[in-house]
Design an enzyme around this catalytic site. Structure first.
Site, mmCIF file in Angstrom:
data_model
loop_
_atom_site.group_PDB
_atom_site.id
_atom_site.type_symbol
_atom_site.label_atom_id
_atom_site.label_comp_id
_atom_site.label_asym_id
_atom_site.label_seq_id
_atom_site.Cartn_x
_atom_site.Cartn_y
_atom_site.Cartn_z
ATOM 1 N N GLU A 25 0.840 -1.209 0.000
ATOM 2 C CA GLU A 25 0.000 0.000 0.000
ATOM 3 C C GLU A 25 0.871 1.252 0.000
ATOM 4 O OE1 GLU A 25 -1.650 2.600 3.428
ATOM 5 O OE2 GLU A 25 -2.347 0.546 3.655
ATOM 6 N N GLU A 33 10.798 3.484 2.345
ATOM 7 C CA GLU A 33 9.423 3.301 2.806
ATOM 8 C C GLU A 33 9.310 2.282 3.930
ATOM 9 O OE1 GLU A 33 6.019 5.392 2.496
ATOM 10 O OE2 GLU A 33 7.912 5.654 1.424
#
Length: 453
Positions: A124, A195
């Site tokens: 995501e 990330e």
């Protein structure tokens, strides 16, 4: 009815409140993606905007060139209370009703491989990191920010939802960037490394959230091998640790994307002030290249119970509270939604009037409030089971009487079993539901889009 790039469409299928002035259309594209288009007449009710964003991408790029990157960098900030990024902007239409969109993909944390837990949540995150069409990692957030918009996303057990809102006349430009999440994300290795730290930061913030701590305890104490027995959130240890054990994280994340991010598992919602025909033409144009796939959701078969019965766990709370949570496992009730049996039980167990369990416990000075029911979170409403929870907020005296309170709860349940379900109670709940549907409170546009998706 079909045509105009759709294999099927209907303006009549949506049942809406008589007070809802919006128009709805459901369409299905050739790639099996299903979209709900919503025309909201209040978005352009004042007619103050002269420009709709159905202009060319070249016009948008000219606008983009005038915007300084440094401006955006000052505005970018990680949201502390949700799982993903949020960017906000202000402008002359900041008080005007905005346009919005949401995409729900029918896969979530249940699909995490055991050797790389938290991967669905990490995926995501990675979709925000640029696409072939818009390779700049900040392009999507930057566009929303400078046009008064915001975005967010969250990963549940069986679905992942992405949503945004933006000033009304910039909806198409936002959809252009948004659609590329589901067509050609870059997922660069260097972006992955950064990330992972963002996911880890969110996890560290969640450590101080009692609800998140309780959920992880429930996962940890579930039976080994069960779909619940995973670390859904993910952090640096689970993701980097997988790499150190020889797992190719980029390969795993691409496999997850290719297996599940296809039209048959996608539900799109677009809310705008433009006519339904215009919204439909945009969706067909921008989402037709989403990979085609079957409308078959992942299946999760489990044997045995989720937890061993009659277990008591004590969890140290961050807040200064004493809460007794009693948890029961119900069968999946997705197909029984018209009966609302879990709501009927929740009403009786959580009732606070005269003669109720709450009244009895409060009278003894043991409890201050009671709530009961099946939560909205994916873990509580999965295809595997529904999780019914009764939360009793205890006083200091009640904390010393936990086993007595549990005994009284089961005596009350035994009492309920002696009388068959009462039609007048069901009718009362039905009437309340109808009133809430008829006079539904207005929600923020992106929240409404996410809920519909």
């Amino acid at each position: 009815m079909g045509g105009n790039g759709c294999v099927w469409s209907s303006d009549e299928i949506v049942i809406k409140s008589p007070n809802d002035k919006r128009l709805y259309r459901v369409i299905e594209l050739e790639n099996r993606l299903c979209a709900l288009l919503v025309h909201d007449p209040e978005i352009y009710a004042d007619d103050s905007s002269k420009t709709l964003e159905n202009n060319t991408e070249e016009d948008e790029e000219t606008f983009d060139d005038e915007y300084e990157d440094d401006e955006y960098e000052d505005e970018e900030e990680d949201d502390e209370n949700d799982t993903e990024k949020e960017v906000k902007g202000k402008g002359i239409f900041s008080q005007t009703k905005k346009a919005a969109a949401a995409m729900c993909v029918g896969m979530g944390s249940f699909c995490d491989p055991v050797e790389a837990q938290g991967l669905a949540h990490f995926l995501e995150h990675m979709l925000f990191m640029g696409s072939t069409e818009f390779p700049d990692e900040n392009e999507y957030d930057s566009y929303l920010s400078k046009h008064g918009g915001s975005s967010n996303a969250y990963t549940e057990t069986e679905h992942t939802c992405y949503h945004f809102e933006i000033k009304r006349e910039f909806l198409k430009g936002a959809l252009m960037r948004f659609s590329q999440f589901f067509i050609s994300p870059l997922m660069k290795v260097e972006a992955m490394e950064r990330e992972v730290l963002a996911v880890d930061s969110e996890f560290n913030q969640a450590l101080q959230n009692d609800a998140c701590r309780l959920q992880q305890l429930q996962c940890h104490t579930s039976q080994l091998g069960h779909a619940f027995n995973k670390f859904f959130w993910g952090n640096k240890k689970s993701l980097i640790g997988a790499m150190e054990k020889g797992i190719n994280l980029q390969e795993q994340i691409m496999k997850l994307y290719m297996n599940y991010y296809q039209g048959g598992l996608m539900k799109l919602v677009v809310i705008g002030g433009e006519p339904l025909d215009t919204l439909q033409s945009w969706v067909v144009e921008l989402f037709a290249n989403v990979r085609k796939g079957p409308q078959i959701k992942p299946q999760f078969t489990v044997e045995g119970t989720i937890w061993k019965a009659c277990k008591l766990f004590r969890l140290e709370a961050v807040k200064d509270v004493h809460i007794l949570d009693l948890t029961w496992t119900l069968p999946c009730l997705h197909q029984e939604y018209l009966k609302k049996s879990e709501d009927y039980l929740a009403h009786l167990l959580g009732h606070e009037g005269r003669g109720s369990l709450h009244s009895f416990l409060k009278g003894r000075g043991w409890a201050t409030s009671i709530s009961a029911g099946v939560g909205d979170e994916g873990m509580h409403r999965s295809s595997i089971a529904y999780i019914f929870v009764m939360s009793i907020h205890l006083t200091d005296s009640g904390l010393e009487k936990i086993f007595d309170i549990i005994g009284f709860v089961y005596q009350y349940i035994k009492l309920l079993r002696q009388v068959s379900p009462q039609k007048w109670i069901f009718k009362e709940l039905q009437d309340i539901g109808n009133m809430e549907f008829r006079f539904a409170e207005e929600q923020p546009q992106d929240d409404y889009a996410a809920e519909l998706a």
